[in-house]
Design a protein around this motif. Structure first.
Motif, PDB file in Angstrom:
ATOM      1  N   ALA A  90       7.383 -10.095   2.286  1.00 10.41           N
ATOM      2  CA  ALA A  90       6.261 -10.020   3.225  1.00 10.41           C
ATOM      3  C   ALA A  90       6.403  -8.865   4.203  1.00 10.41           C
ATOM      4  CB  ALA A  90       6.131 -11.340   3.977  1.00 10.41           C
ATOM      5  N   ALA A  91       7.579  -8.704   4.763  1.00 11.26           N
ATOM      6  CA  ALA A  91       7.775  -7.634   5.747  1.00 11.26           C
ATOM      7  C   ALA A  91       7.662  -6.262   5.095  1.00 11.26           C
ATOM      8  CB  ALA A  91       9.134  -7.786   6.428  1.00 11.26           C
ATOM      9  N   GLY A  92       8.278  -6.105   3.931  1.00 14.73           N
ATOM     10  CA  GLY A  92       8.210  -4.826   3.236  1.00 14.73           C
ATOM     11  C   GLY A  92       6.805  -4.496   2.783  1.00 14.73           C
ATOM     12  N   THR A  93       6.083  -5.510   2.299  1.00 14.12           N
ATOM     13  CA  THR A  93       4.698  -5.293   1.873  1.00 14.12           C
ATOM     14  C   THR A  93       3.828  -4.901   3.061  1.00 14.12           C
ATOM     15  OG1 THR A  93       4.914  -6.816   0.004  1.00 14.12           O
ATOM     16  CG2 THR A  93       2.686  -6.398   0.821  1.00 14.12           C
ATOM     17  N   ARG A  94       4.028  -5.568   4.164  1.00 17.55           N
ATOM     18  CA  ARG A  94       3.265  -5.243   5.373  1.00 17.55           C
ATOM     19  C   ARG A  94       3.552  -3.803   5.817  1.00 17.55           C
ATOM     20  NH1 ARG A  94       4.591  -9.368   7.882  1.00 17.55           N
ATOM     21  NH2 ARG A  94       6.393  -8.570   9.037  1.00 17.55           N
ATOM     22  N   ARG A  95       4.808  -3.400   5.775  1.00 15.41           N
ATOM     23  CA  ARG A  95       5.175  -2.043   6.182  1.00 15.41           C
ATOM     24  C   ARG A  95       4.633  -0.998   5.210  1.00 15.41           C
ATOM     25  NH1 ARG A  95       5.825   1.358  10.263  1.00 15.41           N
ATOM     26  NH2 ARG A  95       7.586   2.791  10.023  1.00 15.41           N
ATOM     27  N   LEU A  96       4.689  -1.284   3.910  1.00 16.39           N
ATOM     28  CA  LEU A  96       4.152  -0.348   2.924  1.00 16.39           C
ATOM     29  C   LEU A  96       2.640  -0.212   3.090  1.00 16.39           C
ATOM     30  CD1 LEU A  96       4.654   1.491   0.487  1.00 16.39           C
ATOM     31  CD2 LEU A  96       4.375  -0.520  -0.990  1.00 16.39           C
ATOM     32  N   THR A  97       1.980  -1.309   3.383  1.00 21.04           N
ATOM     33  CA  THR A  97       0.537  -1.277   3.637  1.00 21.04           C
ATOM     34  C   THR A  97       0.225  -0.392   4.829  1.00 21.04           C
ATOM     35  OG1 THR A  97       0.305  -3.530   2.761  1.00 21.04           O
ATOM     36  CG2 THR A  97      -1.485  -2.692   4.144  1.00 21.04           C
ATOM     37  N   GLU A  98       0.990  -0.564   5.886  1.00 20.78           N
ATOM     38  CA  GLU A  98       0.770   0.215   7.111  1.00 20.78           C
ATOM     39  C   GLU A  98       0.985   1.706   6.872  1.00 20.78           C
ATOM     40  OE1 GLU A  98       2.910   0.753  11.510  1.00 20.78           O
ATOM     41  OE2 GLU A  98       3.505  -0.893  10.180  1.00 20.78           O
ATOM     42  N   LEU A  99       2.093   2.034   6.251  1.00 16.92           N
ATOM     43  CA  LEU A  99       2.452   3.439   6.080  1.00 16.92           C
ATOM     44  C   LEU A  99       1.515   4.151   5.098  1.00 16.92           C
ATOM     45  CD1 LEU A  99       6.332   3.092   5.905  1.00 16.92           C
ATOM     46  CD2 LEU A  99       5.021   4.088   7.778  1.00 16.92           C
ATOM     47  N   THR A 100       1.350   3.567   3.918  1.00 12.18           N
ATOM     48  CA  THR A 100       0.514   4.245   2.919  1.00 12.18           C
ATOM     49  C   THR A 100      -0.955   4.194   3.297  1.00 12.18           C
ATOM     50  OG1 THR A 100       0.421   2.234   1.561  1.00 12.18           O
ATOM     51  CG2 THR A 100       2.136   3.855   1.040  1.00 12.18           C
ATOM     52  N   GLY A 101      -1.358   3.147   4.037  1.00 11.61           N
ATOM     53  CA  GLY A 101      -2.732   3.099   4.512  1.00 11.61           C
ATOM     54  C   GLY A 101      -3.050   4.266   5.422  1.00 11.61           C
ATOM     55  N   ALA A 102      -2.090   4.654   6.246  1.00 14.16           N
ATOM     56  CA  ALA A 102      -2.298   5.794   7.139  1.00 14.16           C
ATOM     57  C   ALA A 102      -2.422   7.095   6.343  1.00 14.16           C
ATOM     58  CB  ALA A 102      -1.147   5.890   8.133  1.00 14.16           C
ATOM     59  N   PHE A 103      -1.567   7.262   5.340  1.00  9.94           N
ATOM     60  CA  PHE A 103      -1.666   8.467   4.505  1.00  9.94           C
ATOM     61  C   PHE A 103      -2.977   8.479   3.732  1.00  9.94           C
ATOM     62  CE2 PHE A 103       3.190   8.267   4.436  1.00  9.94           C
ATOM     63  CZ  PHE A 103       3.323   9.260   5.402  1.00  9.94           C
ATOM     64  N   SER A 104      -3.360   7.338   3.173  1.00  6.04           N
ATOM     65  CA  SER A 104      -4.586   7.266   2.385  1.00  6.04           C
ATOM     66  C   SER A 104      -5.813   7.545   3.245  1.00  6.04           C
ATOM     67  CB  SER A 104      -4.716   5.892   1.726  1.00  6.04           C
ATOM     68  OG  SER A 104      -3.773   5.731   0.685  1.00  6.04           O
ATOM     69  N   LYS A 105      -5.782   7.106   4.490  1.00  7.64           N
ATOM     70  CA  LYS A 105      -6.901   7.361   5.396  1.00  7.64           C
ATOM     71  C   LYS A 105      -7.129   8.850   5.571  1.00  7.64           C
ATOM     72  CE  LYS A 105      -8.620   6.146  10.013  1.00  7.64           C
ATOM     73  NZ  LYS A 105      -8.312   5.405  11.275  1.00  7.64           N
ATOM     74  N   VAL A 106      -6.036   9.616   5.670  1.00  6.45           N
ATOM     75  CA  VAL A 106      -6.152  11.069   5.807  1.00  6.45           C
ATOM     76  C   VAL A 106      -6.659  11.678   4.505  1.00  6.45           C
ATOM     77  CG1 VAL A 106      -4.911  13.201   6.299  1.00  6.45           C
ATOM     78  CG2 VAL A 106      -4.343  11.119   7.558  1.00  6.45           C
ATOM     79  N   LEU A 115      -8.607  10.280   2.290  1.00  6.14           N
ATOM     80  CA  LEU A 115     -10.032   9.982   2.168  1.00  6.14           C
ATOM     81  C   LEU A 115     -10.858  10.808   3.146  1.00  6.14           C
ATOM     82  CD1 LEU A 115      -9.883   6.112   1.735  1.00  6.14           C
ATOM     83  CD2 LEU A 115     -10.391   7.812  -0.025  1.00  6.14           C
ATOM     84  N   ALA A 116     -10.348  10.975   4.365  1.00  2.00           N
ATOM     85  CA  ALA A 116     -11.068  11.766   5.364  1.00  2.00           C
ATOM     86  C   ALA A 116     -11.202  13.220   4.930  1.00  2.00           C
ATOM     87  CB  ALA A 116     -10.356  11.688   6.713  1.00  2.00           C
ATOM     88  N   GLY A 117     -10.236  13.696   4.142  1.00  4.67           N
ATOM     89  CA  GLY A 117     -10.276  15.064   3.650  1.00  4.67           C
ATOM     90  C   GLY A 117     -11.042  15.225   2.354  1.00  4.67           C
ATOM     91  N   GLY A 118     -11.737  14.183   1.930  1.00  2.00           N
ATOM     92  CA  GLY A 118     -12.518  14.263   0.698  1.00  2.00           C
ATOM     93  C   GLY A 118     -11.690  14.066  -0.547  1.00  2.00           C
ATOM     94  N   GLY A 119     -10.557  13.380  -0.420  1.00  6.83           N
ATOM     95  CA  GLY A 119      -9.675  13.179  -1.570  1.00  6.83           C
ATOM     96  C   GLY A 119     -10.269  12.351  -2.686  1.00  6.83           C
ATOM     97  N   MET A 120     -11.280  11.535  -2.365  1.00  4.70           N
ATOM     98  CA  MET A 120     -12.040  10.807  -3.371  1.00  4.70           C
ATOM     99  C   MET A 120     -13.525  10.957  -3.038  1.00  4.70           C
ATOM    100  SD  MET A 120      -9.811   7.295  -3.930  1.00  4.70           S
ATOM    101  CE  MET A 120     -10.937   6.681  -5.197  1.00  4.70           C
ATOM    102  N   PRO A 121     -14.370  11.242  -4.008  1.00  2.00           N
ATOM    103  CA  PRO A 121     -15.799  11.497  -3.737  1.00  2.00           C
ATOM    104  C   PRO A 121     -16.580  10.206  -3.563  1.00  2.00           C
ATOM    105  CG  PRO A 121     -15.393  11.709  -6.075  1.00  2.00           C
ATOM    106  CD  PRO A 121     -14.046  11.417  -5.437  1.00  2.00           C
ATOM    107  N   LEU A 122     -16.329   9.501  -2.463  1.00  2.00           N
ATOM    108  CA  LEU A 122     -16.924   8.188  -2.285  1.00  2.00           C
ATOM    109  C   LEU A 122     -18.454   8.237  -2.232  1.00  2.00           C
ATOM    110  CD1 LEU A 122     -14.435   6.662   0.315  1.00  2.00           C
ATOM    111  CD2 LEU A 122     -14.406   6.478  -2.173  1.00  2.00           C
ATOM    112  N   LYS A 123     -19.015   9.248  -1.594  1.00  2.00           N
ATOM    113  CA  LYS A 123     -20.476   9.347  -1.506  1.00  2.00           C
ATOM    114  C   LYS A 123     -21.068   9.604  -2.879  1.00  2.00           C
ATOM    115  CE  LYS A 123     -20.711  10.926   3.295  1.00  2.00           C
ATOM    116  NZ  LYS A 123     -21.172  12.001   4.204  1.00  2.00           N
ATOM    117  N   GLU A 124     -20.414  10.444  -3.666  1.00  2.00           N
ATOM    118  CA  GLU A 124     -20.916  10.739  -5.013  1.00  2.00           C
ATOM    119  C   GLU A 124     -20.857   9.491  -5.894  1.00  2.00           C
ATOM    120  OE1 GLU A 124     -19.984  13.710  -8.803  1.00  2.00           O
ATOM    121  OE2 GLU A 124     -18.672  13.703  -7.053  1.00  2.00           O
ATOM    122  N   ILE A 125     -19.766   8.760  -5.796  1.00  2.00           N
ATOM    123  CA  ILE A 125     -19.600   7.527  -6.578  1.00  2.00           C
ATOM    124  C   ILE A 125     -20.709   6.541  -6.255  1.00  2.00           C
ATOM    125  CG2 ILE A 125     -18.142   5.482  -6.831  1.00  2.00           C
ATOM    126  CD1 ILE A 125     -15.728   7.401  -6.507  1.00  2.00           C
ATOM    127  N   GLY A 126     -21.084   6.486  -4.992  1.00  2.00           N
ATOM    128  CA  GLY A 126     -22.065   5.498  -4.566  1.00  2.00           C
ATOM    129  C   GLY A 126     -23.510   5.924  -4.736  1.00  2.00           C
TER     130      GLY A 126
END
Length: 290
Positions: free
Chosen positions: A259-275, A277-288
């Motif tokens: 649980a603790a490791g999963t929570r930490r991995l979620t926190e850390l990778t979520g922050a990287f993934s947010k950046v 996505l913000a940089g256009g790493g996945m074409p979310l608007k095009e997909i939708g």
């Protein structure tokens, strides 16, 4: 962080959703097609099929159609095994870390790539992957044969690739158990209200509007879709069961991490993934929108 620590499917899925964009940005990055074009591979479908299937070796279209599950066989067949006459699987595999390094360096920056958080994320994700097993998981198993890169950001991408492909393999098991073929899986998935739109999936997976409509008719005959193409109660329950089965089949890595490791991995990778996505790493608007 032992294997005996229980964790809920919801938390495991949340962790997967957090690290998935870090992995998936590779496929949408301009560096992907640019690098494979340098090897002589055509941009688009050929580059995608060759890059993702390269851990299998010089396979034909049948293996890829089966493993990838929801692509039209006629979309795959013109590209494989033809791609291997242009660039060997070994050459394609050698290009993958270069693509990954380029797109992550561009989107995240050098400081993030060399940060303690990146190194910690890689350690946690690799630890989670220790619990992955090979039987019935072809895409995971092929990638598990590859060496772990030394650089933390590349090691994290490798680990998230293992976790993504393993979950995808499990999802294919759940879809097959539900007696949904690849196209029926796409049609019923879009009917849930997901951001993935039919026109986008038709064009990128190779299905015609007529084939899509025929699949809708098959699902109506099973009582899964109504006349307007929306899920019936039976259809909604089937999709819920598929997602629950996928979550159940994907628990082991996160239970191993705890649980603790999963929570930490979620926190850390979520922050990287947010950046990412913000940089256009996945074409979310095009997909939708397509």
């Amino acid at each position: 962080m032992g294997a005996t620590v229980a964790i809920t499917p919801r938390k495991a899925r949340r962790c997967y959703n957090a690290h998935h964009p870090f992995h998936a940005g590779y496929y949408f990055a301009p560096e992907h097609d640019d690098t494979y074009a340098e090897l002589g591979l055509a941009r688009g479908a050929m580059a995608y099929f060759a890059g993702r299937s390269s851990p299998f070796g010089a396979v034909g279209s049948g293996v890829v159609t089966a493993a990838f599950y929801n692509f039209h066989p006629d979309l795959v067949a013109p590209h494989l095994p033809r791609a291997w006459k242009i660039a060997s699987p070994e050459a394609v595999l050698e290009a993958r870390p270069r693509i990954t390094d380029a797109y992550l360096r561009r989107l995240l920056g050098r400081e993030a790539l060399s940060s303690p958080e990146m190194a910690e994320s890689a350690t946690l994700a690799l630890r989670a992957a220790e619990a992955c097993r090979r039987p019935g998981r072809p895409l995971y198993s092929a990638n598990a044969d590859l060496p772990v890169p030394d650089a933390p950001h590349l090691a994290l991408w490798h680990a998230t690739t293992l976790l993504r492909e393993r979950r995808g393999d499990g999802h294919a098991i759940a879809l097959s158990e539900a007696d949904l073929d690849g196209l029926e899986a796409l049609v019923s998935h879009t009917a849930t209200g997901t951001n993935w739109r039919p026109a986008y999936l038709q064009s990128t997976r190779g299905w015609s509007p007529e084939e899509w409509a025929a699949a809708q008719d098959r699902l109506r005959e099973r009582g899964l879709l109504d006349a307007q193409g929306a899920l019936t109660d039976q259809g909604a329950e089937l999709r819920r069961a598929i997602e629950a089965d996928t979550d159940r089949l994907d628990l082991a890595p996160y239970e191993h991490l705890g649980a603790a490791g999963t929570r930490r991995l979620t926190e850390l990778t979520g922050a990287f993934s947010k950046v990412v996505l913000a940089g256009g790493g996945m074409p979310l608007k095009e997909i939708g929108k397509r």
